[in-house]
Enzyme design. Structure first.
Site, PDB file in Angstrom:
ATOM      1  N   HIS A  37     -10.570   0.412 -11.326  1.00 11.27           N
ATOM      2  CA  HIS A  37     -10.949   0.684 -12.870  1.00 11.27           C
ATOM      3  C   HIS A  37     -11.772   2.079 -13.076  1.00 11.27           C
ATOM      4  O   HIS A  37     -11.684   2.845 -14.077  1.00 11.27           O
ATOM      5  CB  HIS A  37     -11.642  -0.394 -13.596  1.00 11.27           C
ATOM      6  CG  HIS A  37     -10.908  -1.738 -13.511  1.00 11.27           C
ATOM      7  ND1 HIS A  37     -11.403  -2.675 -12.722  1.00 11.27           N
ATOM      8  CD2 HIS A  37      -9.623  -2.281 -14.030  1.00 11.27           C
ATOM      9  CE1 HIS A  37     -10.445  -3.765 -13.050  1.00 11.27           C
ATOM     10  NE2 HIS A  37      -9.391  -3.420 -13.964  1.00 11.27           N
ATOM     11  N   GLY A 151      -3.112   2.175 -14.574  1.00  9.89           N
ATOM     12  CA  GLY A 151      -2.900   2.115 -13.117  1.00  9.89           C
ATOM     13  C   GLY A 151      -1.467   2.338 -12.844  1.00  9.89           C
ATOM     14  O   GLY A 151      -0.650   1.508 -13.037  1.00  9.89           O
ATOM     15  N   LYS A 153      -0.656   1.042 -10.076  1.00  6.00           N
ATOM     16  CA  LYS A 153      -0.691  -0.383  -9.276  1.00  6.00           C
ATOM     17  C   LYS A 153       0.193  -1.303  -9.919  1.00  6.00           C
ATOM     18  O   LYS A 153       1.156  -1.907  -9.340  1.00  6.00           O
ATOM     19  CB  LYS A 153      -2.061  -0.737  -9.122  1.00  6.00           C
ATOM     20  CG  LYS A 153      -1.800  -2.208  -8.381  1.00  6.00           C
ATOM     21  CD  LYS A 153      -3.378  -2.619  -7.949  1.00  6.00           C
ATOM     22  CE  LYS A 153      -3.215  -4.169  -7.478  1.00  6.00           C
ATOM     23  NZ  LYS A 153      -3.166  -5.018  -8.709  1.00  6.00           N
ATOM     24  N   ASP A 154       0.247  -1.156 -11.131  1.00  6.04           N
ATOM     25  CA  ASP A 154       0.847  -2.203 -12.035  1.00  6.04           C
ATOM     26  C   ASP A 154       2.041  -1.188 -12.622  1.00  6.04           C
ATOM     27  O   ASP A 154       2.313  -0.957 -13.662  1.00  6.04           O
ATOM     28  CB  ASP A 154       0.177  -2.633 -13.164  1.00  6.04           C
ATOM     29  CG  ASP A 154      -1.086  -3.476 -12.694  1.00  6.04           C
ATOM     30  OD1 ASP A 154      -0.649  -4.636 -12.329  1.00  6.04           O
ATOM     31  OD2 ASP A 154      -2.088  -2.955 -12.481  1.00  6.04           O
ATOM     32  N   SER A 189      -7.879  -5.086  -6.697  1.00  6.25           N
ATOM     33  CA  SER A 189      -7.594  -5.879  -7.503  1.00  6.25           C
ATOM     34  C   SER A 189      -8.602  -6.942  -8.127  1.00  6.25           C
ATOM     35  O   SER A 189      -9.535  -7.427  -7.044  1.00  6.25           O
ATOM     36  CB  SER A 189      -6.279  -6.585  -7.326  1.00  6.25           C
ATOM     37  OG  SER A 189      -5.873  -7.882  -8.073  1.00  6.25           O
ATOM     38  N   SER A 190      -8.724  -7.358  -9.225  1.00  6.41           N
ATOM     39  CA  SER A 190      -9.892  -8.289  -9.583  1.00  6.41           C
ATOM     40  C   SER A 190      -9.411  -9.555  -9.064  1.00  6.41           C
ATOM     41  O   SER A 190     -10.362 -10.399  -8.711  1.00  6.41           O
ATOM     42  CB  SER A 190      -9.785  -8.574 -10.997  1.00  6.41           C
ATOM     43  OG  SER A 190      -9.860  -7.205 -11.772  1.00  6.41           O
ATOM     44  N   ARG A 191      -8.131  -9.782  -8.486  1.00  7.78           N
ATOM     45  CA  ARG A 191      -7.978 -11.012  -7.992  1.00  7.78           C
ATOM     46  C   ARG A 191      -8.244 -10.822  -6.231  1.00  7.78           C
ATOM     47  O   ARG A 191      -8.186 -12.183  -5.906  1.00  7.78           O
ATOM     48  CB  ARG A 191      -6.382 -11.368  -8.007  1.00  7.78           C
ATOM     49  CG  ARG A 191      -5.966 -11.739  -9.394  1.00  7.78           C
ATOM     50  CD  ARG A 191      -4.490 -12.267  -9.441  1.00  7.78           C
ATOM     51  NE  ARG A 191      -4.332 -12.845 -10.943  1.00  7.78           N
ATOM     52  CZ  ARG A 191      -3.515 -11.928 -11.826  1.00  7.78           C
ATOM     53  NH1 ARG A 191      -3.319 -10.865 -11.678  1.00  7.78           N
ATOM     54  NH2 ARG A 191      -3.525 -12.803 -13.007  1.00  7.78           N
TER      55      ARG A 191
HETATM   56  P1  AMP Z   1      -6.467  -5.096 -15.239  1.00  6.78           P
HETATM   57  O1  AMP Z   1      -7.867  -4.990 -15.468  1.00  6.78           O
HETATM   58  O2  AMP Z   1      -6.293  -5.685 -13.803  1.00  6.78           O
HETATM   59  O3  AMP Z   1      -5.741  -5.511 -16.130  1.00  6.78           O
HETATM   60  O4  AMP Z   1      -6.168  -3.581 -14.903  1.00  6.78           O
HETATM   61  C1  AMP Z   1      -6.546  -2.622 -16.020  1.00  6.78           C
HETATM   62  C2  AMP Z   1      -6.007  -1.533 -15.345  1.00  6.78           C
HETATM   63  O5  AMP Z   1      -6.451  -1.131 -14.183  1.00  6.78           O
HETATM   64  C3  AMP Z   1      -4.462  -1.480 -15.501  1.00  6.78           C
HETATM   65  O6  AMP Z   1      -3.989  -0.110 -15.917  1.00  6.78           O
HETATM   66  C4  AMP Z   1      -4.236  -1.410 -13.851  1.00  6.78           C
HETATM   67  O7  AMP Z   1      -2.841  -1.017 -13.494  1.00  6.78           O
HETATM   68  C5  AMP Z   1      -5.336  -0.595 -13.268  1.00  6.78           C
HETATM   69  N1  AMP Z   1      -5.660  -0.810 -11.930  1.00  6.78           N
HETATM   70  C6  AMP Z   1      -5.849  -2.186 -11.473  1.00  6.78           C
HETATM   71  N2  AMP Z   1      -6.163  -1.967  -9.887  1.00  6.78           N
HETATM   72  C7  AMP Z   1      -5.939  -0.773  -9.801  1.00  6.78           C
HETATM   73  C8  AMP Z   1      -6.191  -0.086  -8.624  1.00  6.78           C
HETATM   74  N3  AMP Z   1      -6.407  -0.628  -7.612  1.00  6.78           N
HETATM   75  N4  AMP Z   1      -6.061   1.458  -8.717  1.00  6.78           N
HETATM   76  C9  AMP Z   1      -5.552   2.049  -9.849  1.00  6.78           C
HETATM   77  N5  AMP Z   1      -5.549   1.452 -11.018  1.00  6.78           N
HETATM   78  C10 AMP Z   1      -5.841   0.048 -10.847  1.00  6.78           C
END
Ligand code: AMP
Length: 300
Positions: A37, A151, A153-154, A189-191
């Site tokens: 993030h 990101g 990543k997704d 990853s948050s997970r």
């Molecule tokens: P999330 O909070 O998991 O929904 O992710 C929010 C944003 O952060 C999304 O656009 C994700 O693709 C991005 N994101 C999550 N993990 C990563 C990572 N390791 N590297 C780059 N972007 C990330």
């Protein structure tokens, strides 16, 4: 740092900034912020005058058997992290009632993402990408950004949202940020916080698998079946890894591929469970261009 929780106030803030000629970037997140993030927020800060970070755990993108209730929520910590980053940041943290005023069950209008949700994660997470596209469209209407940062990543999410912007004529510039990884290669990853120490160690095979496929593609492997086997064989190194899918698809359409064409842009992706925790990883890459014609010319 300003924290806004109401859609109307968010829109008024964005209108004011727009009227001053300021460029707004939006970084949608579900909170529990980490280094991935952070990279998105820094990219947003370098692309716009003001950055809105939305923090919203969106119920409509979780299936009934998924981890909506268990998803990590650390709003106070997230706000503290962001507060230290820049004075140009604003947090948008709406409640569910703000984003779904008629209640989730009563919501009748949502975004249909067509066959793009049939592959990869979409195959196993029914309704997930419709939920994502719907909430992102709502976030765009609430925050009125010029730029939106996501990101890579997704990967499937990024491809689908880019199509949403194109097909719905949205006046938003999409920016994709490369995946940020821990020293051993695991994507942040948050997970990851849900992994036991043993699972965390074993999870290194997830990034090794997609990078193994990337390397083979660069070396000229064109058969999807062979690439899938490369990924699966790497994932088999860890008994704890339960593979949901390992696949190679076209990077623009997400359609499955049998044989990669010279120069084709592809996406190699996996989803793997460690206990109850599902991790995803992927790489966008391009197959080498066909050298055959050039060689033939040289020979003749
Ligand atoms: P999330 O909070 O998991 O929904 O992710 C929010 C944003 O952060 C999304 O656009 C994700 O693709 C991005 N994101 C999550 N993990 C990563 C990572 N390791 N590297 C780059 N972007 C990330």
């Amino acid at each position: 740092m300003k924290i806004i929780t109401s859609v109307r106030k968010m829109q008024a803030w964005a209108d004011q900034r727009r009227s001053e000629g300021r460029c707004i970037a939006l970084v949608p997140t579900m909170g529990a912020l980490h280094a991935g993030h952070d990279a998105l927020v820094r990219t947003a800060l370098s692309s716009a005058d003001d950055v809105v970070v939305s923090i919203f755990v969106n119920p409509t993108q979780f299936g009934p058997q998924e981890d909506f209730n268990a998803y990590p929520r650390y709003l106070d910590e997230d706000v503290e992290i962001l507060g230290k980053l820049s004075s140009r940041l604003t947090v948008f943290a709406p409640g569910v009632g703000e984003m779904y005023p008629a209640d989730i069950e009563a919501d009748r209008i949502s975004v249909d993402v067509g066959d793009m949700s049939r592959y990869l994660c979409g195959k196993f997470r029914q309704g997930h990408f419709e939920g994502v596209a719907t909430v992102v469209l709502k976030l765009f209407h609430a925050c009125r950004p010029h730029v939106a940062v996501f990101g890579l990543k997704d990967a499937q999410q990024f491809v689908i949202l880019s199509r949403l912007v194109r097909d719905m004529l949205l006046d938003v510039r999409m920016v994709g940020v490369p995946t940020v990884r821990a020293a051993d290669g695991l994507a942040f990853s948050s997970r990851n916080a849900c992994l036991s120490p043993g699972q965390r160690k074993a999870a290194v095979v997830v990034s090794q698998a997609v990078h193994g496929a990337e390397e083979a593609i660069k070396e000229g492997e064109q058969r999807s079946e062979a690439l899938v086997e490369i990924m699966r064989s790497i994932l088999r190194r860890e008994d704890d890894a339960r593979v949901q899918y390992a696949d190679v698809v076209d990077a623009d359409t997400l359609q499955p591929i049998k044989e990669i064409l010279p120069g084709q842009h592809v996406l190699a992706a996996v989803a793997v469970y460690f206990g109850g925790t599902r991790l995803i990883d992927s790489v966008f890459t391009q197959a080498p261009a066909d050298q055959g014609i050039e060689k033939h010319d040289e020979e003749s």
